[in-house]
Design a protein around this motif. Structure first.
Motif, mmCIF file in Angstrom:
data_model
loop_
_atom_site.group_PDB
_atom_site.id
_atom_site.type_symbol
_atom_site.label_atom_id
_atom_site.label_comp_id
_atom_site.label_asym_id
_atom_site.label_seq_id
_atom_site.Cartn_x
_atom_site.Cartn_y
_atom_site.Cartn_z
ATOM 1 N N ARG A 246 1.030 -1.039 0.039
ATOM 2 C CA ARG A 246 -0.085 -0.076 0.071
ATOM 3 C C ARG A 246 0.833 0.977 -0.051
ATOM 4 O O ARG A 246 1.781 1.646 0.969
ATOM 5 N N TYR A 247 0.936 1.933 -1.103
ATOM 6 C CA TYR A 247 1.831 3.219 -1.284
ATOM 7 C C TYR A 247 1.374 4.448 -1.149
ATOM 8 O O TYR A 247 0.168 4.636 -1.579
ATOM 9 N N THR A 248 2.004 5.193 -0.354
ATOM 10 C CA THR A 248 1.595 6.661 -0.274
ATOM 11 C C THR A 248 2.371 7.501 -1.519
ATOM 12 O O THR A 248 3.651 7.428 -1.617
ATOM 13 N N LEU A 249 1.666 8.131 -2.395
ATOM 14 C CA LEU A 249 2.039 8.532 -3.671
ATOM 15 C C LEU A 249 2.428 10.242 -3.022
ATOM 16 O O LEU A 249 1.576 10.930 -2.501
ATOM 17 N N ARG A 250 3.504 10.660 -3.503
ATOM 18 C CA ARG A 250 3.879 12.180 -3.203
ATOM 19 C C ARG A 250 4.599 12.779 -4.694
ATOM 20 O O ARG A 250 4.898 12.162 -5.504
ATOM 21 N N VAL A 251 4.572 14.071 -4.555
ATOM 22 C CA VAL A 251 4.994 14.919 -5.699
ATOM 23 C C VAL A 251 6.220 15.849 -5.304
ATOM 24 O O VAL A 251 6.090 16.426 -4.265
ATOM 25 N N LYS A 252 7.569 15.867 -5.869
ATOM 26 C CA LYS A 252 8.289 16.608 -5.269
ATOM 27 C C LYS A 252 8.837 17.666 -6.769
ATOM 28 O O LYS A 252 8.920 16.997 -7.788
ATOM 29 N N ASP A 253 9.039 18.725 -6.139
ATOM 30 C CA ASP A 253 9.654 19.765 -7.130
ATOM 31 C C ASP A 253 10.797 19.827 -7.346
ATOM 32 O O ASP A 253 11.819 20.255 -6.356
ATOM 33 N N LEU A 254 11.451 19.236 -8.192
ATOM 34 C CA LEU A 254 12.952 19.099 -8.673
ATOM 35 C C LEU A 254 13.458 20.396 -8.754
ATOM 36 O O LEU A 254 14.890 20.413 -8.724
ATOM 37 N N THR A 255 13.092 21.561 -8.977
ATOM 38 C CA THR A 255 13.564 22.741 -9.234
ATOM 39 C C THR A 255 14.065 23.328 -7.732
ATOM 40 O O THR A 255 14.904 24.180 -7.645
ATOM 41 N N THR A 256 13.072 23.203 -6.909
ATOM 42 C CA THR A 256 13.254 23.645 -5.527
ATOM 43 C C THR A 256 13.534 22.381 -4.477
ATOM 44 O O THR A 256 13.927 22.799 -3.364
ATOM 45 N N GLY A 257 13.410 21.348 -4.823
ATOM 46 C CA GLY A 257 13.486 20.196 -3.851
ATOM 47 C C GLY A 257 12.435 20.244 -2.657
ATOM 48 O O GLY A 257 12.572 19.108 -1.972
ATOM 49 N N GLU A 258 11.241 20.790 -2.894
ATOM 50 C CA GLU A 258 10.107 20.806 -2.141
ATOM 51 C C GLU A 258 9.350 19.512 -2.341
ATOM 52 O O GLU A 258 9.055 19.529 -3.369
ATOM 53 N N VAL A 259 8.692 18.958 -1.442
ATOM 54 C CA VAL A 259 7.964 17.944 -1.482
ATOM 55 C C VAL A 259 6.566 18.495 -1.357
ATOM 56 O O VAL A 259 6.266 19.068 -0.361
ATOM 57 N N LEU A 260 5.609 18.596 -2.028
ATOM 58 C CA LEU A 260 4.208 19.123 -2.326
ATOM 59 C C LEU A 260 3.446 18.706 -1.267
ATOM 60 O O LEU A 260 3.731 17.661 -0.714
ATOM 61 N N ALA A 261 2.383 19.345 -1.092
ATOM 62 C CA ALA A 261 1.446 18.855 -0.046
ATOM 63 C C ALA A 261 0.566 17.676 -0.658
ATOM 64 O O ALA A 261 -0.264 17.094 0.040
ATOM 65 N N ASP A 262 0.593 17.533 -2.260
ATOM 66 C CA ASP A 262 -0.114 16.449 -2.701
ATOM 67 C C ASP A 262 0.346 15.220 -2.046
ATOM 68 O O ASP A 262 1.460 14.679 -2.592
ATOM 69 N N GLU A 263 -0.403 14.745 -1.266
ATOM 70 C CA GLU A 263 -0.141 13.261 -0.794
ATOM 71 C C GLU A 263 -1.368 12.394 -0.874
ATOM 72 O O GLU A 263 -2.366 12.656 -0.498
ATOM 73 N N ILE A 264 -0.935 11.309 -1.496
ATOM 74 C CA ILE A 264 -2.348 10.408 -1.746
ATOM 75 C C ILE A 264 -2.182 8.931 -1.301
ATOM 76 O O ILE A 264 -1.024 8.396 -1.593
ATOM 77 N N PRO A 265 -2.390 8.564 -0.004
ATOM 78 C CA PRO A 265 -2.219 7.347 0.340
ATOM 79 C C PRO A 265 -2.967 6.003 -0.374
ATOM 80 O O PRO A 265 -3.907 6.169 -1.139
ATOM 81 N N ASP A 266 -2.542 4.864 -0.059
ATOM 82 C CA ASP A 266 -3.044 3.723 -0.427
ATOM 83 C C ASP A 266 -3.365 3.651 -1.942
ATOM 84 O O ASP A 266 -4.244 3.261 -2.627
ATOM 85 N N THR A 267 -2.087 3.646 -2.622
ATOM 86 C CA THR A 267 -2.005 3.750 -3.926
ATOM 87 C C THR A 267 -1.387 2.602 -4.438
ATOM 88 O O THR A 267 -0.866 1.704 -3.910
ATOM 89 N N PHE A 268 -1.413 2.237 -5.848
ATOM 90 C CA PHE A 268 -0.900 1.063 -6.400
ATOM 91 C C PHE A 268 0.377 1.316 -7.193
ATOM 92 O O PHE A 268 0.484 2.405 -7.572
ATOM 93 N N TYR A 269 1.000 0.402 -7.920
ATOM 94 C CA TYR A 269 1.984 0.769 -8.935
ATOM 95 C C TYR A 269 1.178 1.241 -10.167
ATOM 96 O O TYR A 269 0.269 1.274 -10.723
ATOM 97 N N GLY A 270 2.156 2.179 -10.882
ATOM 98 C CA GLY A 270 1.687 2.824 -12.163
ATOM 99 C C GLY A 270 1.132 4.293 -11.883
ATOM 100 O O GLY A 270 0.307 4.468 -11.285
ATOM 101 N N THR A 271 1.868 5.173 -12.763
ATOM 102 C CA THR A 271 1.508 6.537 -12.883
ATOM 103 C C THR A 271 2.050 6.859 -14.313
ATOM 104 O O THR A 271 2.528 6.213 -15.031
ATOM 105 N N ALA A 272 1.186 8.201 -14.700
ATOM 106 C CA ALA A 272 1.413 8.777 -16.082
ATOM 107 C C ALA A 272 1.137 10.206 -16.077
ATOM 108 O O ALA A 272 0.221 10.576 -15.412
ATOM 109 N N TRP A 273 2.013 10.983 -16.708
ATOM 110 C CA TRP A 273 1.844 12.495 -16.618
ATOM 111 C C TRP A 273 1.164 12.735 -18.045
ATOM 112 O O TRP A 273 1.186 12.347 -18.984
#
Length: 698
Positions: A166-193
């Motif tokens: 059970r994965y918690t999904l997060r997003v990091k801003d690679l220009t600043t190093g900040e981890v955004l408040a966007d946090e999504i619990p209980d995710t599975f494998y697989g993402t797409a932009w």
């Protein structure tokens, strides 16, 4: 073996179930109650017992661990892969359990990947994710998603610190190093932009742990605002999501064991409705890859070993053939690049790569030198490229990374994974080892391939110890692989064999079909035939042969223990699926309904019920002399629940008490065992020490 510790005895609490007029008593069903203190106490007692019974192997375990550690370059760096303006790679650091994910900007005129001879950071490196920092305060860490957005700004990543996937999904801003408040619990494998990196697609599971929903998340908004893009109601099917290499389309793959359907969303229009490429038809599997104006379709419609076709990307319709079906040559996947297509395939029990230049009907296969090997694509993130990167290994050749020029056909070795001298100071030389291909004859006359590796000069008089490994399910092929830890066995005179039994995919789709459903017993009899062959061919003797398998291969171990207990001196069953009938009878358990097309549905079909009951290990324990058995499991495993081996060992002790049975439960891990690399080396040392002890080589 030390015997001071008392053997744990599981209490018997009879519970009855009735199916198709058959009443069965399950005395150990109570062990499935995970939060019961008695369950934890019993597993702890089993661990204490196992530790005491193997205490005499502590020095050997330490030696094996040290041999593995010494042979591995602990501070290391993968071959960087180019994507856009960056080289992406991973690093490991001596003393640290987890990898560090990095990138470095591409410099003017730079075409070849940068090199770090000693594994130290590249000049100008950016650390994107450090697994060691993420693991602080936790005994376990698994990285699920790791997905950099097309513009290189965002990193979507997900972590599991329990081992339950059970994965918690997060997003990091690679220009600043900040981890955004966007946090999504209980995710599975697989993402797409999406194309503009404003939207991230991801997957969640239902109560039975079936990935059933694809969601759309807008960066910078709360997870509560996310939208379900697609939900699959049929419990036989699961879903996945990915972005094509061309970055033009988001693919939603809907798949059961035997049927598939793909939907597409233009990456430039992420709020658009998913469009079906071809409606599902029972028994027809297909996958989709985007290439220019068309979708490539790899399918089995009238093509048992699959064929390649295409259809219009603008208005999908009829499938136009590209590579016709060729029985015995299993087409497994297709990867599209701007000017070339690459098909991964297998033929005659070996993997291969086939190249088809765009606009041409003339393809060619890449040649490889060894008689036994495995090859597969490595990271190839760029769509517009003239190079193909692949991995190559054999039982005696360490994993190597090659870049292949798709036009000139020139092959460049980028890196061969180093094998350092062991504690004795001896350099590794592949010439010190030899690999062989043998063929066993199954009960029905089928020839079953076996791959073997041993130290050069190992006697062929039946005196050598041997480990035989098998899996045989889900069309998964056990292609030859190199293992540093295995060298410790080979150098002690042990032969290592892989039985390529039916139920796997080594010899094409028919090989798989002949080892599933009401033909499942072929998997078990094939394995026994391979074991008997090794003895008949004087590679080993029955009292010097240990069998090993995990997960569905653990079911195999339990089945052959009942079928031919005299054929083995020991059996290692890791996260073993040994209570298969009870699991497949319970649709509330994770994965059960999706598994019915692999094993059959014993709830609905009395023939399937009777057939499964006749082979599942837990149901068929009898009062015979079993070989010594080591069962290894994980408390948080979601795929094969810990109680299956716990119940199995308890029943073995009750029904055949003269046997030597050990149960080891990782209390903080999942299906793949310990997550840190040093911990996994220690786990392998534990298993190999037990094997050597059974072979009289401890």
């Amino acid at each position: 073996m030390t015997t001071e510790t008392p053997v744990p005895v599981a209490k018997r609490v009879p519970s009855e179930r009735v199916h198709h007029g058959d009443t069965v008593v399950d005395e150990y069903a109570w062990l499935a109650t995970k939060d019961d203190p008695e369950t934890v106490a019993y597993l702890t007692a089993e661990n204490d017992h196992t530790e005491a019974r193997t205490a005499h192997l502590a020095d050997l375990r330490a030696t094996l661990f040290e041999e593995t550690r010494r042979r591995i370059q602990e501070t290391d760096l993968s071959v960087p892969a180019r994507k856009g303006g960056y080289w992406y790679y991973t690093r490991t650091v001596e003393g640290q359990q987890y990898a560090v994910q990095c990138r470095r900007a591409v410099r003017d005129g730079e075409t070849d990947p940068p090199v770090s001879v000693d594994g130290t950071p590249l000049e100008g490196e950016e650390v994107l994710l450090d697994g060691n920092q993420l693991a602080e305060g936790h005994d376990f860490l698994s990285l699920g998603a790791y997905d950099v957005s097309p513009d290189g700004r965002w990193l979507a990543y997900s972590t599991d610190v329990e081992g339950n996937e059970r994965y918690t999904l997060r997003v990091k801003d690679l220009t600043t190093g900040e981890v955004l408040a966007d946090e999504i619990p209980d995710t599975f494998y697989g993402t797409a932009w999406s194309a503009d990196a404003s939207v991230l697609f991801y997957v969640t599971v239902d109560d039975a742990w079936r990935p059933n929903r694809v969601w759309r998340h807008t960066i910078g908004t709360p997870a509560s605002a996310d939208v379900v893009v697609y939900e699959e109601p049929d419990e036989r099917f699961w879903v996945g999501v990915e972005l094509t290499r061309s970055e033009r389309f988001v693919l939603i793959d809907v798949h059961s064991k035997i049927t598939s359907e793909v939907r597409v969303i233009p990456a430039a229009n992420p709020t658009g409705e998913p469009a079906v490429v071809a409606p599902r038809r029972q028994g027809v599997e297909y996958s989709v890859e985007h290439h220019g104006h068309r979708f490539l379709i790899l399918h089995n419609d009238g093509a048992e070993d699959f064929a390649l076709a295409y259809t219009s990307a603008d208005a999908p319709g009829d499938w136009v053939p590209m590579i016709e079906h060729s029985p015995g040559t299993r087409l497994e996947s297709v990867d599209a690049f701007a000017d070339h297509l690459v098909v991964s395939l297998r033929s005659n029990g070996l993997t291969g790569l086939r190249v088809l230049p765009a606009g041409s009907t003339e393809w060619y296969d890449i040649d490889f030198p060894e008689p036994i090997y495995s090859v597969g694509l490595d990271a190839n993130p760029e769509y517009r490229t003239g190079q193909l990167r692949f991995r190559y290994a054999s039982l005696i050749s360490p994993e190597s990374v090659y870049d292949f020029d798709l036009v000139t056909r020139e092959m460049v070795l980028r890196r061969r994974k180093p094998v350092l001298p062991g504690p004795d100071g001896r350099e590794f030389d592949p010439a010190d080892y030899e690999q062989h291909r043998e063929w066993a004859l199954a009960d029905d006359g089928t020839r079953v391939p076996i791959s073997l590796v041993c130290r050069a000069g190992t006697p062929r008089d039946g005196s050598a110890g041997c480990v035989i490994y098998g899996y045989g399910s889900y069309e998964a092929s056990m292609d030859p692989w190199f293992s540093v830890a295995r060298l410790s066995l080979l150098d002690r005179g042990v032969v290592f064999a892989v039985a390529h039994i039916r139920g796997g995919g080594e010899l094409g789709r028919r090989w798989y079909e002949e080892g599933k459903l009401l033909a499942k017993k072929n998997t078990f009899t094939d394995f026994v035939a391979c074991a008997r062959h090794l003895v008949k061919a004087n590679w080993t003797a029955a009292d010097r042969l240990v069998a090993r398998g995990g997960s569905a291969g653990g079911l195999l171990m339990g089945a052959v223990a009942n079928l031919a207990p005299d054929a083995f001196a020991g059996i290692v069953a890791q996260v073993p699926f040994v209570d298969a009938l009870n699991t497949i009878l319970d649709p509330s358990l994770p994965l059960t309904v999706t598994e019915w097309e692999e094993w059959g549905n014993p709830l609905a079909d009395p023939e399937v019920y009777g057939y499964m009951k006749s082979y599942t290990p837990y149901e068929n324990v009898t009062a015979v002399d079993y070989p010594a058995i080591l069962a290894v499991t994980s408390f948080n495993d979601t795929r094969v629940l810990y109680h299956e081996p716990a119940k199995w060992i308890a029943r073995l002790r009750a029904v055949a008490p003269q046997g030597d049975y050990l149960l080891k439960t990782e209390m903080g891990a999942g299906h793949s065992g310990p997550s840190g690399r040093y911990d996994s080396w220690k786990e392998e040392a534990f298993v190999n020490a037990w094997i050597l002890d059974r072979l009289g080589l401890s």
